[in-house]
Design an enzyme around this catalytic site. Structure first.
Site, PDB file in Angstrom:
ATOM      1  N   HIS A 178       1.119  -1.262  -0.140  1.00 29.49           N
ATOM      2  CA  HIS A 178       0.088  -0.036   0.323  1.00 29.49           C
ATOM      3  C   HIS A 178       0.752   1.099  -0.026  1.00 29.49           C
ATOM      4  O   HIS A 178       0.598   2.113  -0.669  1.00 29.49           O
ATOM      5  CB  HIS A 178      -1.194   0.076   0.692  1.00 29.49           C
ATOM      6  CG  HIS A 178      -1.892  -0.722   1.450  1.00 29.49           C
ATOM      7  ND1 HIS A 178      -3.381  -0.916   0.613  1.00 29.49           N
ATOM      8  CD2 HIS A 178      -2.021  -2.330   1.339  1.00 29.49           C
ATOM      9  CE1 HIS A 178      -3.827  -1.981   1.078  1.00 29.49           C
ATOM     10  NE2 HIS A 178      -3.101  -2.649   0.718  1.00 29.49           N
ATOM     11  N   ASP A 220      -6.486   5.350   0.842  1.00 29.98           N
ATOM     12  CA  ASP A 220      -6.339   3.770   0.284  1.00 29.98           C
ATOM     13  C   ASP A 220      -7.940   3.567   0.326  1.00 29.98           C
ATOM     14  O   ASP A 220      -8.992   3.207   1.503  1.00 29.98           O
ATOM     15  CB  ASP A 220      -5.256   3.807   1.735  1.00 29.98           C
ATOM     16  CG  ASP A 220      -5.004   2.155   1.293  1.00 29.98           C
ATOM     17  OD1 ASP A 220      -3.737   1.524   1.690  1.00 29.98           O
ATOM     18  OD2 ASP A 220      -5.487   1.242   0.866  1.00 29.98           O
ATOM     19  N   THR A 263      -4.812  -0.127  -4.340  1.00 26.12           N
ATOM     20  CA  THR A 263      -3.920  -0.679  -4.750  1.00 26.12           C
ATOM     21  C   THR A 263      -3.142  -1.686  -5.770  1.00 26.12           C
ATOM     22  O   THR A 263      -2.231  -2.488  -5.865  1.00 26.12           O
ATOM     23  CB  THR A 263      -2.900  -0.084  -2.998  1.00 26.12           C
ATOM     24  OG1 THR A 263      -3.245  -1.462  -2.244  1.00 26.12           O
ATOM     25  CG2 THR A 263      -2.614   0.526  -3.068  1.00 26.12           C
ATOM     26  N   HIS A 293       5.175 -13.587  -6.630  1.00 27.76           N
ATOM     27  CA  HIS A 293       3.497 -14.181  -6.020  1.00 27.76           C
ATOM     28  C   HIS A 293       2.379 -12.768  -6.114  1.00 27.76           C
ATOM     29  O   HIS A 293       1.938 -12.910  -6.297  1.00 27.76           O
ATOM     30  CB  HIS A 293       4.372 -13.866  -4.428  1.00 27.76           C
ATOM     31  CG  HIS A 293       3.690 -11.687  -4.484  1.00 27.76           C
ATOM     32  ND1 HIS A 293       4.842 -11.677  -5.266  1.00 27.76           N
ATOM     33  CD2 HIS A 293       2.973 -10.911  -3.293  1.00 27.76           C
ATOM     34  CE1 HIS A 293       5.134 -10.227  -4.435  1.00 27.76           C
ATOM     35  NE2 HIS A 293       3.720 -10.154  -3.500  1.00 27.76           N
ATOM     36  N   ASN A 305       2.170  -4.413  -6.592  1.00 28.71           N
ATOM     37  CA  ASN A 305       3.138  -3.674  -7.030  1.00 28.71           C
ATOM     38  C   ASN A 305       4.767  -4.252  -8.126  1.00 28.71           C
ATOM     39  O   ASN A 305       4.900  -3.697  -8.993  1.00 28.71           O
ATOM     40  CB  ASN A 305       3.584  -2.604  -6.567  1.00 28.71           C
ATOM     41  CG  ASN A 305       2.660  -1.932  -5.409  1.00 28.71           C
ATOM     42  OD1 ASN A 305       2.932  -1.123  -5.860  1.00 28.71           O
ATOM     43  ND2 ASN A 305       2.587  -2.621  -3.952  1.00 28.71           N
ATOM     44  N   SER A 306       5.294  -5.581  -7.657  1.00 33.48           N
ATOM     45  CA  SER A 306       5.449  -6.592  -8.353  1.00 33.48           C
ATOM     46  C   SER A 306       5.081  -6.541  -9.644  1.00 33.48           C
ATOM     47  O   SER A 306       5.949  -6.767 -10.953  1.00 33.48           O
ATOM     48  CB  SER A 306       5.761  -7.522  -8.300  1.00 33.48           C
ATOM     49  OG  SER A 306       6.518  -7.108  -6.344  1.00 33.48           O
ATOM     50  N   GLY A 321      -5.076 -13.737  -1.420  1.00 31.02           N
ATOM     51  CA  GLY A 321      -5.687 -12.314  -1.489  1.00 31.02           C
ATOM     52  C   GLY A 321      -5.806 -12.043  -2.847  1.00 31.02           C
ATOM     53  O   GLY A 321      -6.610 -13.360  -3.552  1.00 31.02           O
ATOM     54  N   GLN A 357      -3.854 -12.312  -5.375  1.00 31.42           N
ATOM     55  CA  GLN A 357      -2.680 -12.672  -6.308  1.00 31.42           C
ATOM     56  C   GLN A 357      -2.873 -13.200  -7.511  1.00 31.42           C
ATOM     57  O   GLN A 357      -2.354 -12.979  -8.390  1.00 31.42           O
ATOM     58  CB  GLN A 357      -1.249 -13.128  -5.345  1.00 31.42           C
ATOM     59  CG  GLN A 357      -0.996 -11.951  -4.412  1.00 31.42           C
ATOM     60  CD  GLN A 357      -0.226 -12.660  -3.014  1.00 31.42           C
ATOM     61  OE1 GLN A 357      -0.217 -14.289  -3.352  1.00 31.42           O
ATOM     62  NE2 GLN A 357       0.710 -11.900  -2.284  1.00 31.42           N
TER      63      GLN A 357
END
Ligand code: BUP
Length: 461
Positions: free
Chosen positions: A18, A115, A138, A356, A360-361, A379, A381
């Protein structure tokens, strides 16, 4: 006031997933192109030490971004035994939302960006203050569409078990990709997620760290009212550019893994990281070690064996098996500490990212044209991994995600897949196409650049 420079207050919740996009947005808004005043509301102490280090670096390197201390009300975590420390912080912040009123009034803000994890409690506070309120989502736009649609899905489902969710105008999200917690209505995350989803329509706009060409279905369906009629404007502003804290550092101050990466041949190294939030079982860590060793490729591996970085005491050699570190010396680097991932992904020598699929990745890989071998675990992912596979940024070996829930993916399987993807030119070319599209989106006149400009204009009006 119209025409004046807007002062935007940003309110991230907890966790690097976040904080990172918020700090990127902060820097982008203060940049010469957009020129806003920005403050970041900060809760101390942070949950992880990675967050404290990041905040310190941000305020140190970017004096234009101001810090606004947000002191939370007392919170008794014993109500939620065993809950994830990051969700607990979300809840503590949500319960402190009434304290934001005086904080924001004192900051003479012209807009607030909250957020997503705090949206349902913060939007009403902002409304009370007559302060325009935006939400930064996010994760992926696909996940945003699920968040918006999920309350209506539950209402129609009338208490039945959660199955595949067909998001109108987007696509069907299979049951197995729906975040595990959402199958349990009383879970703390589910209560927060549903409350946030219901409130989003009242925001003045949504910002999402994605770009039109990357997630065309979800972004246009959110905009054209297919997901929810009358939904506020959606500003797709990604991939938000990394903030470089180490720019200008002399070469000898570079961390050892960067110097090592610089010495390796182009596209020869597999970078392995499962993010900052959740540990991997010891058995799976061992098999991953076996797989990386057997793949024959070079690798840089960030190992995480506990939830919160402060508790990470276990020894690497004990975690990865007898003799492993010695056997792979020179060809594999393993670290338990934090690496500057943005710097890693920029390196020519990186050829594959086993990820994962924290959002952001994914956006960082997209910006660098780096293929992902997706291994989502919990989550959002799996929904994000779906975006990776659909967009061509990488491949998702779905079986691994299911096996990983109860069992362990074997080293042999890992080695075979790594060898196959590293040898696959098509995967590499498609990832470069995604990179080109990302670069176009953020360039002057591109869809994401224009979205930020429209957001700033709306804050001025
Ligand atoms: Br680990 C690690 N260095 O060693 P995600 C992560 N990062 O710079 P997550 C590092 O943290 P959620 C490290 O570049 C990314 O910007 C990485 O965010 C950086 O996953 C960020 O990828 C991690 O979204 O968060 O942390 O699991 O689940 O909340 O998305």
């Amino acid at each position: 006031a119209s025409g004046a420079l807007p002062h935007v207050v940003l309110l991230p919740s907890a966790g690097m997933g976040h904080l990172v996009p918020f700090s990127r947005l902060a820097v982008s808004l203060t940049s010469s192109g957009h020129g806003c005043g920005v403050s970041v509301a900060t809760v101390l102490p942070t949950v992880s030490s990675a967050e404290s280090a990041h905040l310190e670096a941000l305020f140190g390197a970017c004096p234009a971004v101001r810090r606004l201390d947000f002191h939370l009300a007392q919170f008794d975590a014993s109500e939620f035994p065993g809950a994830d420390p990051f969700f607990l912080r979300f809840e503590a912040m949500r319960r402190s939302a009434p304290l934001l009123g005086p904080l924001l009034a004192g900051a003479s803000a012209s807009a607030l960006v909250t957020d997503i994890a705090l949206a349902s409690v913060v939007i009403p506070v902002a409304k009370e203050l007559r302060l325009p309120c935006y939400v930064l989502f996010t994760a992926s736009a696909a996940m945003l569409s699920l968040c918006v649609h999920f309350p209506a899905y539950l209402d129609a489902n009338a208490g039945g078990p959660v199955g595949d969710v067909d998001v109108p105008g987007v696509y069907r999200i299979p049951k197995a990709s729906i975040p595990q917690a959402l199958h349990h209505p009383e879970h703390l995350f589910t209560r927060q997620f549903v409350a946030n989803g219901r409130e989003l329509a009242k925001a003045d706009g949504l910002l999402v760290n994605s770009f039109d060409a990357f997630e065309p279905e979800a972004i246009s369906a959110l905009r054209d009212g297919s997901v929810a009629i009358g939904f506020p404007p959606v500003f797709s502003v990604g991939p938000l550019a990394p903030v470089s804290f180490s720019a200008g550092e002399p070469a000898e101050n570079q961390p050892d893994y960067i110097r090592w990466l610089e010495a390796q041949p182009a596209r020869s190294v597999v970078y392995v990281s499962f993010g900052s939030r959740k540990a991997i079982s010891k058995d799976q860590l061992r098999e991953l070690a076996v797989g990386l060793e057997a793949s024959g490729h070079r690798f840089l591996w960030v190992v995480k064996s506990t939830i919160v970085d402060r508790d990470d005491e276990a020894e690497l050699s004990e975690l990865l098996g007898e003799g492993f570190l010695e056997r792979v010396q020179g060809r594999g680097m393993v670290t338990k500490g934090w690496v500057e991932q943005e710097e890693v992904l920029k390196q020519e020598s990186i050829g594959l990212f086993i990820s994962h699929c924290g959002w952001n990745s994914v956006t960082e890989a997209a910006a660098n044209g780096l293929p992902i071998l997706a291994w989502p675990r919990f989550g959002d992912q799996r929904v994000n991994a779906g975006v990776v596979a659909r967009s061509g940024l990488g491949v998702w070996e779905e079986r691994w995600s299911w096996e990983g829930e109860e069992g362990v993916v074997s080293g042999d399987n890992i080695a075979e897949k790594v060898k196959a993807v590293m040898a696959d030119e098509t995967v590499r070319k498609k990832a470069v196409c995604v990179q080109d599209a990302a670069a176009k989106a953020v360039a002057d006149g591109g869809t994401s650049y224009s979205s930020v400009a429209q957001f700033v204009q709306q804050c001025r009006d």
